[in-house]
Design an enzyme around this catalytic site. Structure first.
Site, PDB file in Angstrom:
ATOM      1  N   GLY A 281      -4.750   1.316  13.909  1.00 45.91           N
ATOM      2  CA  GLY A 281      -5.000   1.087  12.492  1.00 45.91           C
ATOM      3  C   GLY A 281      -4.989   2.336  11.645  1.00 45.91           C
ATOM      4  O   GLY A 281      -4.945   2.245  10.421  1.00 45.91           O
ATOM      5  N   GLN A 282      -5.052   3.525  12.277  1.00 46.95           N
ATOM      6  CA  GLN A 282      -5.145   4.765  11.519  1.00 46.95           C
ATOM      7  C   GLN A 282      -3.917   5.639  11.770  1.00 46.95           C
ATOM      8  O   GLN A 282      -3.292   5.558  12.829  1.00 46.95           O
ATOM      9  CB  GLN A 282      -6.413   5.526  11.906  1.00 46.95           C
ATOM     10  CG  GLN A 282      -7.688   4.746  11.583  1.00 46.95           C
ATOM     11  CD  GLN A 282      -8.925   5.591  11.808  1.00 46.95           C
ATOM     12  OE1 GLN A 282      -9.340   6.357  10.956  1.00 46.95           O
ATOM     13  NE2 GLN A 282      -9.526   5.452  12.980  1.00 46.95           N
TER      14      GLN A 282
ATOM     15  N   LYS B 209       0.841  -1.210   0.000  1.00 47.02           N
ATOM     16  CA  LYS B 209       0.000   0.000   0.000  1.00 47.02           C
ATOM     17  C   LYS B 209       0.867   1.248   0.000  1.00 47.02           C
ATOM     18  O   LYS B 209       0.594   2.220  -0.706  1.00 47.02           O
ATOM     19  CB  LYS B 209      -0.946  -0.007   1.205  1.00 47.02           C
ATOM     20  CG  LYS B 209      -2.019  -1.079   1.165  1.00 47.02           C
ATOM     21  CD  LYS B 209      -3.022  -0.920   2.275  1.00 47.02           C
ATOM     22  CE  LYS B 209      -2.438  -1.156   3.647  1.00 47.02           C
ATOM     23  NZ  LYS B 209      -1.951  -2.532   3.863  1.00 47.02           N
TER      24      LYS B 209
ATOM     25  N   CYS C 170     -12.253   1.633  16.799  1.00 50.14           N
ATOM     26  CA  CYS C 170     -11.055   0.811  16.596  1.00 50.14           C
ATOM     27  C   CYS C 170     -10.067   0.800  17.752  1.00 50.14           C
ATOM     28  O   CYS C 170      -9.328  -0.176  17.879  1.00 50.14           O
ATOM     29  CB  CYS C 170     -10.344   1.189  15.299  1.00 50.14           C
ATOM     30  SG  CYS C 170      -9.652   2.844  15.247  1.00 50.14           S
ATOM     31  N   MET C 171      -9.972   1.846  18.584  1.00 50.45           N
ATOM     32  CA  MET C 171      -8.964   1.795  19.640  1.00 50.45           C
ATOM     33  C   MET C 171      -9.433   2.322  20.986  1.00 50.45           C
ATOM     34  O   MET C 171      -8.635   2.492  21.892  1.00 50.45           O
ATOM     35  CB  MET C 171      -7.666   2.496  19.233  1.00 50.45           C
ATOM     36  CG  MET C 171      -7.735   3.747  18.420  1.00 50.45           C
ATOM     37  SD  MET C 171      -8.521   5.288  18.935  1.00 50.45           S
ATOM     38  CE  MET C 171      -8.522   5.436  20.637  1.00 50.45           C
TER      39      MET C 171
ATOM     40  N   MET D  42      -7.112  -4.845  16.687  1.00 48.82           N
ATOM     41  CA  MET D  42      -8.573  -4.845  16.742  1.00 48.82           C
ATOM     42  C   MET D  42      -9.165  -6.062  17.452  1.00 48.82           C
ATOM     43  O   MET D  42     -10.259  -5.982  18.003  1.00 48.82           O
ATOM     44  CB  MET D  42      -9.159  -4.758  15.330  1.00 48.82           C
ATOM     45  CG  MET D  42      -8.826  -3.472  14.592  1.00 48.82           C
ATOM     46  SD  MET D  42      -9.279  -1.983  15.483  1.00 48.82           S
ATOM     47  CE  MET D  42      -7.679  -1.431  16.064  1.00 48.82           C
TER      48      MET D  42
END
Length: 803
Positions: free
Chosen positions: A383-384, A86, A170-171, A346
């Site tokens: 994740g971000q 990516k 998510c967190m 996650m």
């Protein structure tokens, strides 16, 4: 530019078999050229990658106003010149053919283009009509200035705490776990732990595909002859499992029992670190009447008595992991001659007992003394790209204020009002709605108690990521009185129901600052101009605030009557940054960041001046000024050898302890089963997640041709025996149905992920097959984070046969 063969293997093995030719050509990882190998005909500048929370740095090569090359940044400690597939293609993320370039206002069943002045006026008047019924929904992809501006508009200007981020999804449980344990959020260790650990335990996560550059650091050590014991604890086999010496397949929710079982073994076998615990830890349990993150004190004897029932045999019953493997884990944590790092993401966070299991895994490390030395660390990954820097540090959560402060605490509100120069009492003491509640209120009529009428969504796609979409998002289509504003670079599942669409600048089309998973703050400058009339999200927020100022909203003034986003130039005169043509006359990011820096010291998350980040590839906070004027980052918090805030002479100091005594908390939480379990009608477990090639909802990555070809569609992983009983084969489309909704997806048998019998897995990147129509909106009682990893479904053939 070659990598070691073992490192190349682990990164490339994560690619789908059907895409091998594509990934072999592009490279799942790419070694950056040396500095003197960068094309001298291009203009090169640094930036963190736009995608996950790892925070890899790239070199962006531009020519004639366009990105034409991407290279891994060899000067960056995070990735040391490596990129995943990516990251290698990140430059293409801004060049999709369907970029949004003009503000669009819904008219009937379609949209009409309007000017920015009209768009800003529409938003401002909608807010003026009912400020208390307005909500702001943001993201862990907000830059620090973007999140800070949104936070100041809402809490400092509108006295409205209905602001929350998608990071709630998510967190949030990682946050509550850290706070309950240490009294302050975010990991104590850093990525260097991966270079020093002897044992790496992955708790319900798949770093080989989700954080491949980090995972390659461990695999690369093996290629140099080092021994690293990898233990993968999960509910399905993944590419991480392929690199593990031990795979512990657990039942959903089994991580609770496993962590309790490890601590039971440490205690019964006298393997716990008595010296570390006696000096640095307390034992805590939940209060009986009003459970909280502070809990109540319990004695060691009480703790020992409570945990005694979690014998290896009982844990095997609860988790499905063999008793001898629980004993193996207990024996490993009892050893003092090895270093153990735990990683999770996650799997432990998207969990209705996420706070509990986060706290328990921290407790395993504290009870065993595997903490605070390089290689000994419990580490949550994000994740971000700025879930840490923006959401957790700026505090863009419904209950939070900048720098770890809380809206419910009067002292914290007074501090923020002083620092923002606001009248006393401006900040509302009542927490706003968390994400699930916010959208639940938005999709209810006023008659049914729905008190959110307007939501402004920036940098995220809730129309695809919310759980139980039929309830929390799709019902908006029937409610004409509700108004949805969406800022994005592309059409998404969310813009589908938007009433006003605002075209946004993406990545290096704007200045920015992110904060990654190891507390590293990273800065970059705008390098290309956005297309058409696309504009920066920070500018949008400030322009809306100024229009409210013009319309007479009293909250847009500080106590001296000045606009709350006043920014001055070098000559001391105010710059009208709410006008796009003047926005880049001054560095607004720098102005907001320097204002925000003052908030970071209370929780010892000190940031350096903006210009220091311009010169660096990021620094890990706390960053403190040295006697020689230089700025020093901190790799290991709470450890006397590295953390400047640990009192001299102390080996460890948990200086934000919830008990006020410099000690961390070892928690006891009981095991409880998941809220929904398979039964005769819905006999399968469903788990959702990501894939290597795509990031989150695929808004950017699905528009990158190489990645879209490599992974063109979502799928359902099934065990071979389950597929045989259903009578379906590879590639056949089936129906996945829960009590909430259904989707169709092709079956993938023996693919890169291999679930056990009775379990299926569906990724969520594909907006044509939205698995969140199926998922459950049950959430953790403390973090309010939903559980995307376990609900009950059935699988049907298209002709109606069920399994």
């Amino acid at each position: 530019m070659s990598l070691t063969s073992d490192r190349r293997t682990v990164l490339k093995s994560a690619a789908m078999a059907a895409a091998c030719a594509v990934l072999a050509k592009a490279g799942a990882a790419h070694a950056a050229p040396k500095n003197d190998e960068l094309d001298a005909g291009l203009t090169w500048d640094k930036a963190p990658c736009r995608f996950c929370g790892t925070g890899c740095h790239v070199q962006v090569g531009t020519q004639d106003g366009k990105i034409v090359a991407i290279a891994g940044d060899k000067q960056a400690d995070v990735n040391k010149g490596l990129l995943c597939v990516k990251g290698y293609h990140v430059g293409s993320a801004i060049y999709g053919k369907d970029r949004l370039t003009k503000p669009l206002l819904r008219k009937g069943d379609g949209y009409v283009a309007i000017s920015w002045d009209q768009a800003i006026d529409v938003v401002a008047r909608r807010i003026m009509k009912a400020p208390e019924r307005f909500a702001f929904y943001g993201s862990g992809q907000w830059t620090i200035p973007e999140g800070y501006a949104a936070q100041k508009l809402m809490k400092g200007g509108l006295a409205n705490n209905h602001i929350d981020p998608n990071a709630r999804l998510c967190m949030a449980s990682a946050v509550t776990g850290f706070i309950a344990t240490y009294g302050v959020d975010e990991p104590a260790g850093c990525y260097a732990d991966l270079d020093a650990c002897d044992v790496l335990i992955t708790w319900g996560n798949n770093p080989a595909e989700m954080h491949p550059v980090l995972f390659s650091r461990v695999v690369d050590r093996r290629s140099r002859g080092e021994k690293v014991h990898i233990i993968d604890i999960g509910t399905r086999r993944t590419r991480t499992t392929d690199q593990a010496q031990d795979y512990l397949e657990m039942k959903p929710h089994g991580d609770l029992a496993i962590s309790l079982g490890i601590m039971q073994q440490l205690i019964v076998n006298e393997g716990w670190d008595k010296d570390f615990v006696s000096k640095h830890c307390n034992f805590r349990g939940l209060e009986a009447d009003k459970p909280s993150l502070k809990g109540e004190a319990i004695s060691f004897d009480d703790y020992k008595q409570r945990i005694a029932k979690y014998t290896p045999e009982h844990v095997e019953e609860l988790s499905g992991v063999p008793a001898e493997k629980i004993r193996m884990l207990g024996a490993l944590f009892a050893r003092r001659d090895i270093k153990i790092t735990s990683l999770w993401c996650m799997g432990m966070n998207q969990h209705t007992r996420g706070t509990a299991v986060n706290s328990l895994v921290h407790g395993v490390h504290l009870l065993s003394g595997h903490f605070g030395r390089p290689g000994d660390a419990p580490t949550s990954l994000t994740g971000q790209p700025s879930a840490c820097g923006t959401v957790r540090e700026v505090g863009t959560l419904a209950h939070a204020l900048p720098g770890g402060r809380l809206v419910a605490k009067e002292a914290h509100r007074r501090q923020v009002e002083e620092m923002w120069n606001l009248p006393a009492g401006r900040i509302n003491p009542k927490p706003g709605y968390h994400t699930v509640k916010m959208f639940d209120q938005f999709t209810k009529t006023a008659a049914d108690g729905g008190d959110i009428d307007t939501i402004f969504v920036q940098v995220t796609n809730p129309g695809q990521t919310l759980p139980n979409l039929g309830k929390l998002f799709n019902d908006k289509e029937l409610m004409k009185e509700k108004f949805l504003i969406v800022s994005d670079g592309y059409p998404t599942a969310t813009t589908r129901l938007a009433d006003l669409i605002l075209p946004a600048s993406l990545w290096v089309e704007k200045n920015g600052i992110f904060g990654n998973s190891e507390r590293r703050t990273q800065q970059w400058f705008r390098q290309v101009i956005p297309p058409g009339d696309a504009r920066d999200d920070t500018w949008m927020t400030i322009a809306i605030a100024h229009r409210l100022f013009e319309l007479g909203h009293p909250g847009m003034k500080d106590k001296d009557g000045k606009f709350i986003f006043t920014v001055k130039g070098e000559d001391g005169a105010e710059v009208p940054i709410w006008k796009w043509e003047h926005y880049y006359e001054v560095n607004v990011d720098k102005a907001l960041f320097e204002e925000y820096r003052a908030f970071t010291r209370m929780k010892h998350k000190d940031l350096a001046p903006y210009d220091e980040y311009v010169k660096s590839r990021g620094m890990r906070w706390p960053v403190v000024k040295q006697e020689d004027g230089s700025w020093r980052e901190t790799r290991f918090r709470f450890s006397g050898f590295d953390d400047p805030y640990v009192a001299e002479g102390k080996e460890f100091d948990f200086y934000h302890s919830t008990t006020g005594d410099g000690r961390a908390q070892i928690w006891y939480h009981d095991y409880t089963p998941p809220p929904e379990m398979p039964d005769d009608a819905y006999p399968f477990w469903l788990c959702t997640g990501r894939v290597l090639e795509h990031w989150h909802t695929g808004t950017m990555t699905r528009r990158i041709p190489q990645l879209s070809r490599a992974m063109p569609t979502a799928y359902v992983e099934m065990h071979r025996e389950d597929a045989a009983k259903l009578g379906v084969s590879n590639g056949e489309v089936v129906i996945i149905e829960s009590r909430r909704g259904r989707i169709e997806a092709p079956v993938w048998i023996d693919g890169r992920g291999r679930p056990p019998k009775g379990s299926v897995f569906v990724p969520f990147f594909d907006e044509t097959r939205m698995v969140n129509n199926v998922t459950l909106d049950a959430h953790d009682p403390f973090s309010k984070q939903p559980d995307y990893k376990k609900c009950a479904v059935r699988v049907l053939r298209r002709n109606g046969t069920a399994r």
